[in-house]
Design a protein around this motif. Structure first.
Motif, mmCIF file in Angstrom:
data_model
loop_
_atom_site.group_PDB
_atom_site.id
_atom_site.type_symbol
_atom_site.label_atom_id
_atom_site.label_comp_id
_atom_site.label_asym_id
_atom_site.label_seq_id
_atom_site.Cartn_x
_atom_site.Cartn_y
_atom_site.Cartn_z
ATOM 1 N N THR A 216 24.631 56.095 39.328
ATOM 2 C CA THR A 216 25.281 56.825 38.771
ATOM 3 C C THR A 216 26.209 56.066 36.999
ATOM 4 O OG1 THR A 216 26.013 58.118 40.173
ATOM 5 C CG2 THR A 216 27.222 58.045 38.425
ATOM 6 N N LEU A 217 25.942 55.202 37.194
ATOM 7 C CA LEU A 217 26.226 53.921 35.999
ATOM 8 C C LEU A 217 24.848 53.617 35.168
ATOM 9 C CD1 LEU A 217 27.709 51.068 38.330
ATOM 10 C CD2 LEU A 217 29.201 52.335 36.519
ATOM 11 N N SER A 279 19.992 63.175 30.772
ATOM 12 C CA SER A 279 21.091 63.181 31.288
ATOM 13 C C SER A 279 20.032 63.599 32.886
ATOM 14 C CB SER A 279 22.694 63.752 30.261
ATOM 15 O OG SER A 279 22.472 62.916 29.644
ATOM 16 N N VAL A 280 20.256 65.243 32.090
ATOM 17 C CA VAL A 280 19.246 65.975 33.428
ATOM 18 C C VAL A 280 18.729 65.608 34.347
ATOM 19 C CG1 VAL A 280 17.992 68.240 34.130
ATOM 20 C CG2 VAL A 280 20.180 68.464 31.497
ATOM 21 N N LYS A 284 19.716 64.579 38.571
ATOM 22 C CA LYS A 284 18.721 65.009 39.140
ATOM 23 C C LYS A 284 18.475 64.110 40.981
ATOM 24 C CE LYS A 284 17.791 69.307 37.350
ATOM 25 N NZ LYS A 284 16.241 69.838 37.125
ATOM 26 N N VAL A 285 18.483 62.748 39.496
ATOM 27 C CA VAL A 285 17.854 61.356 40.558
ATOM 28 C C VAL A 285 19.324 60.796 41.319
ATOM 29 C CG1 VAL A 285 17.457 58.877 40.567
ATOM 30 C CG2 VAL A 285 15.816 60.445 39.112
ATOM 31 N N SER A 286 20.305 61.044 40.861
ATOM 32 C CA SER A 286 21.405 60.488 42.012
ATOM 33 C C SER A 286 22.133 61.166 42.097
ATOM 34 C CB SER A 286 22.464 61.028 40.196
ATOM 35 O OG SER A 286 24.117 59.845 41.372
ATOM 36 N N LYS A 288 19.694 63.233 44.616
ATOM 37 C CA LYS A 288 18.372 63.067 45.485
ATOM 38 C C LYS A 288 18.756 61.885 46.433
ATOM 39 C CE LYS A 288 14.776 65.378 43.652
ATOM 40 N NZ LYS A 288 12.995 65.054 43.605
ATOM 41 N N VAL A 289 19.866 60.184 46.045
ATOM 42 C CA VAL A 289 19.895 59.246 46.648
ATOM 43 C C VAL A 289 21.325 59.584 46.694
ATOM 44 C CG1 VAL A 289 21.175 57.121 45.726
ATOM 45 C CG2 VAL A 289 19.496 57.964 44.457
ATOM 46 N N GLU A 290 22.147 60.623 46.862
ATOM 47 C CA GLU A 290 23.050 60.584 47.510
ATOM 48 C C GLU A 290 23.244 61.252 48.696
ATOM 49 O OE1 GLU A 290 27.385 63.445 47.069
ATOM 50 O OE2 GLU A 290 26.093 63.586 45.807
ATOM 51 N N HIS A 291 22.069 62.787 48.700
ATOM 52 C CA HIS A 291 21.333 63.081 49.551
ATOM 53 C C HIS A 291 20.374 61.868 51.009
ATOM 54 C CE1 HIS A 291 24.026 65.990 49.031
ATOM 55 N NE2 HIS A 291 23.002 66.711 47.880
#
Length: 291
Positions: A216-217, A279-280, A284-286, A288-291
């Motif tokens: 995210t950073l 940014s998009v 999306k990568v962020s 996926k990392v969360e899930h």
């Protein structure tokens, strides 16, 4: 009119000034920039000729702009890779329990608090071959060392990337540190009881728990790299030649030095599009990392 609808109108009236200000300072400039990119605007002659997409076509045949793209990609990739690697390492160090760590956490932010223009001017002196701090230190071990850092392409680019890291790396590390603070010490104690060493603990516990925070950073920090102007302006002025001219620096030069408003607007629109696409992808990568 029902009470609920009347409250909604009050809410919209309260929010309206903010929306108008935001629209005037964000949406309107974007619209004007895109509009100007379709014209050949000559301020000194007072002419405004419709160009269509010709400015965009000319951008990709401009060797100076292509050099700016090359260095901007190199600058962003190298800077962000080292921001992540060194930032996580520094955050881990600052998270350790030792005497004076609060003081260290405070002073480590000093480079970030300095204006980029001041950092660039200081770096311009520090990398000087004759009286600079860097070469003076190296010559204590290698007396015959000679290197004009900001005159040679490779070393000038490396110096710009190094100063960008020196300035913003501490802030990145502090933000990663904030994520480390939420990891319970009980998890580390359990891992220690199970016989996990420091490397295993970092890979299996620390890294997965801070990964989303780090990803995210990377979004704002990468966007800041893409729009960097003041560091290059004060440190190298885009030199040697155009080899350290980032895209944002080229846009500013075309707009305010060459007064080429239409052409600079086309470059600005392309940069805006690249930032939006990045940014998009990063969001999306962020997710996926969360899930």
């Amino acid at each position: 009119m029902s009470k609920k609808k009347s409250l909604q109108w009050v809410a919209w009236l309260l929010v309206l000034p903010v929306l108008l200000i935001r629209g005037f300072t964000t949406i309107y400039p974007i619209f004007v920039t895109f509009k100007n990119s379709l014209f050949n605007i000559r301020i000194l002659k007072g002419t405004k000729e419709f160009y269509g997409l010709k400015n965009y076509i000319n951008v990709f045949s401009d060797e100076k702009f292509l050099t700016s793209i090359e260095f901007t990609v190199l600058f962003v990739v190298c800077s962000m890779v080292f921001h992540v690697l060194l930032g996580v390492m520094l955050a881990m160090i600052l998270n350790m329990k030792f005497k004076g760590r609060r003081f260290l956490r405070t002073i480590v932010l000093i480079p970030w608090a300095m204006p980029a223009a001041v950092t660039g001017m200081a770096a311009k002196w520090a990398f000087n071959n004759d009286y600079g701090l860097i070469n003076d230190f190296v010559r204590r071990f290698l007396p015959d060392f000679q290197l004009n850092w900001l005159v040679n392409t490779g070393s000038a680019r490396a110096a710009v990337i190094a100063m960008d890291l020196w300035k913003d790396l501490p802030f990145f590390a502090i933000l990663v540190l904030s994520g480390l603070q939420f990891i319970s010490s009980d998890i580390y104690e359990a891992a220690k009881v199970d016989g996990a060493n420091n490397i295993q603990t970092f890979i299996r516990i620390t890294l997965p728990l801070i990964l989303r925070n780090v990803v995210t950073l990377c979004i704002p920090f990468t966007l800041w790299r893409l729009t960097t102007f003041d560091l290059v302006y004060s440190m190298t002025s885009g030199g040697p030649g155009e080899d350290t001219a980032l895209i944002a620096y080229r846009i500013t030069t075309e707009a305010f030095t060459n007064l080429n408003i239409g052409y600079s607007s086309a470059m600005a629109v392309l940069l805006f599009a690249a930032m939006a696409i990045f940014s998009v992808i990063n969001i999306k990568v962020s997710n996926k990392v969360e899930h």
